[in-house]
Design an enzyme around this catalytic site. Structure first.
Site, PDB file in Angstrom:
ATOM      1  N   LYS A  97      57.792  28.622  39.865  1.00 24.64           N
ATOM      2  CA  LYS A  97      58.483  28.184  40.761  1.00 24.64           C
ATOM      3  C   LYS A  97      58.657  29.521  41.862  1.00 24.64           C
ATOM      4  CE  LYS A  97      63.363  30.311  42.039  1.00 24.64           C
ATOM      5  NZ  LYS A  97      64.619  30.807  41.087  1.00 24.64           N
ATOM      6  N   LYS A 157      58.786  24.168  41.835  1.00 24.82           N
ATOM      7  CA  LYS A 157      60.278  23.923  42.454  1.00 24.82           C
ATOM      8  C   LYS A 157      59.897  25.131  43.370  1.00 24.82           C
ATOM      9  CE  LYS A 157      64.127  26.501  42.338  1.00 24.82           C
ATOM     10  NZ  LYS A 157      65.533  27.241  42.204  1.00 24.82           N
ATOM     11  N   CYS A 197      71.142  36.484  39.240  1.00 25.54           N
ATOM     12  CA  CYS A 197      70.875  36.582  40.548  1.00 25.54           C
ATOM     13  C   CYS A 197      71.803  35.658  41.302  1.00 25.54           C
ATOM     14  CB  CYS A 197      70.323  35.850  41.045  1.00 25.54           C
ATOM     15  SG  CYS A 197      69.785  33.658  41.255  1.00 25.54           S
TER      16      CYS A 197
HETATM   17 ZN   LIG Z   1      67.988  34.598  40.041  1.00 28.50          ZN
END
Ligand SMILES: [Zn+2]
Length: 329
Positions: A196, A249, A122
């Site tokens: 996540k 997370k 990302c």
């Molecule tokens: Zn990412």
């Protein structure tokens, strides 16, 4: 035995008694400090939405790592802000990529520090998604896996001690394991971002890492915040694929998941106290509504009490300094 035989207040009466009866303790060695590496020299650019957090150039990040290690924090987690972005995120596997440069420089200067690298796309793709896109604009799972392995091998070659994939593609731990082994890095462990969640608590991070998606969101690959049982399936698959350490997370809003994972699996367990968790504490403290140090330490203690062995936190250095000064609640 009920009252008056049993009086739980007996062990709370003095600081010494409370210390003796305390079940959970914090130590600087419990923490992992996240760092953002950017191009340039002598750069320390503050992240507006995260007081106390900076984007650092390689020379500056080396200094921060030296200080962090001296404060007793054993590990850092590195994120890169590359010079260029493209559709596949190819700057993430360049030999002279920003994180690769940082790894070499930190390894040479602070060899005792454990260098964990985030593996994802990302920060490196022009569209800001965590993999390659199909013509329809969806994140394509299987073509992304080969790229993840390529990025992981490049980072291992540059000196990474632990590979931490955060992309949430299916099958990525197994594919990265195979890639590392084939390249001769069979000794390098994988810390999987196993559960996540697609969390709004990541907001400030996107400014820090310049990684906001250009369109859509990440809900087709990160987990639905409503799903606790699915989190255990995610973790189980990563274990089967060879993850050495497991992560949940975010941390504080997901303590139930952390506890369940702790009970089911014996792997070292890591929790990520994410940007929004940290910035909420900082912001409320700036307004005088809460005490930053006490709330930071209580939040870290809660995460450890729920079952985390290690906590990734932007407050790592603050907490380590407090503990070294003899912090006691
Ligand atoms: Zn990412």
């Amino acid at each position: 035995m009920a009252f008056p035989i049993t009086r739980l207040r007996r062990l709370r009466r003095t600081p010494a008694l409370r210390r003796m009866a305390r079940e959970t303790r914090l130590s600087p060695s419990d923490f992992i400090y996240p760092l953002f590496v950017c191009p340039g020299r002598g750069v320390a650019r503050p992240v507006g939405s995260m007081p106390g957090v900076f984007q650092h150039s390689v020379d500056r990040v080396v200094e921060v790592c030296r200080e962090t290690a001296a404060e007793g924090v054993p590990a850092v987690l590195l994120f890169g802000l590359p010079e260029t972005k493209d559709d596949v995120g190819s700057s993430s596997w360049a030999d002279d990529g920003i994180v690769q440069q940082a790894l070499k420089a930190i390894k040479a200067a602070v060899p005792e520090l454990v260098l964990i690298v985030d593996v994802c796309f990302c920060e490196y793709t022009a569209h800001g998604h965590c993999g390659v896109l199909t013509a329809a604009g969806e994140v394509a799972n299987d073509p992304t896996l080969d790229n993840l392995a390529r990025q992981a091998v490049s980072l291992a070659a540059a000196g990474a001690d632990v590979i931490a994939p955060s992309d949430m593609m299916d099958g990525r731990v197994g594919r990265i394991r195979r890639g590392l082994d084939e390249a001769g890095f069979e000794q390098i462990p994988i810390l999987s971002y196993a559960a996540k969640f697609a969390s709004a608590f990541y907001g400030p991070f996107r400014e820090a890492a310049e990684s906001a998606p250009a369109f859509g969101d990440r809900r087709s690959y990160q987990m639905d915040p409503a799903n606790g049982r699915e989190a255990l399936r995610e973790v189980g698959l990563d274990v089967e694929e060879g993850a050495d350490l497991l992560m949940v997370k975010p941390a504080l809003p997901y303590l139930d998941v952390l506890r369940e994972v702790r009970q089911r699996f014996d792997h070292p367990l890591v929790a990520y106290q994410v940007s929004g968790e940290y910035s909420m504490i900082r912001a409320a403290a700036e307004r005088g509504w809460i005490d930053y140090e006490r709330v930071l330490m209580e939040s870290l203690l809660s995460i450890r009490r729920a079952g985390a062995d290690l906590v990734i936190t932007y407050g790592a250095r603050d907490a380590a300094r407090l503990l070294r000064k003899g912090w006691q609640e």
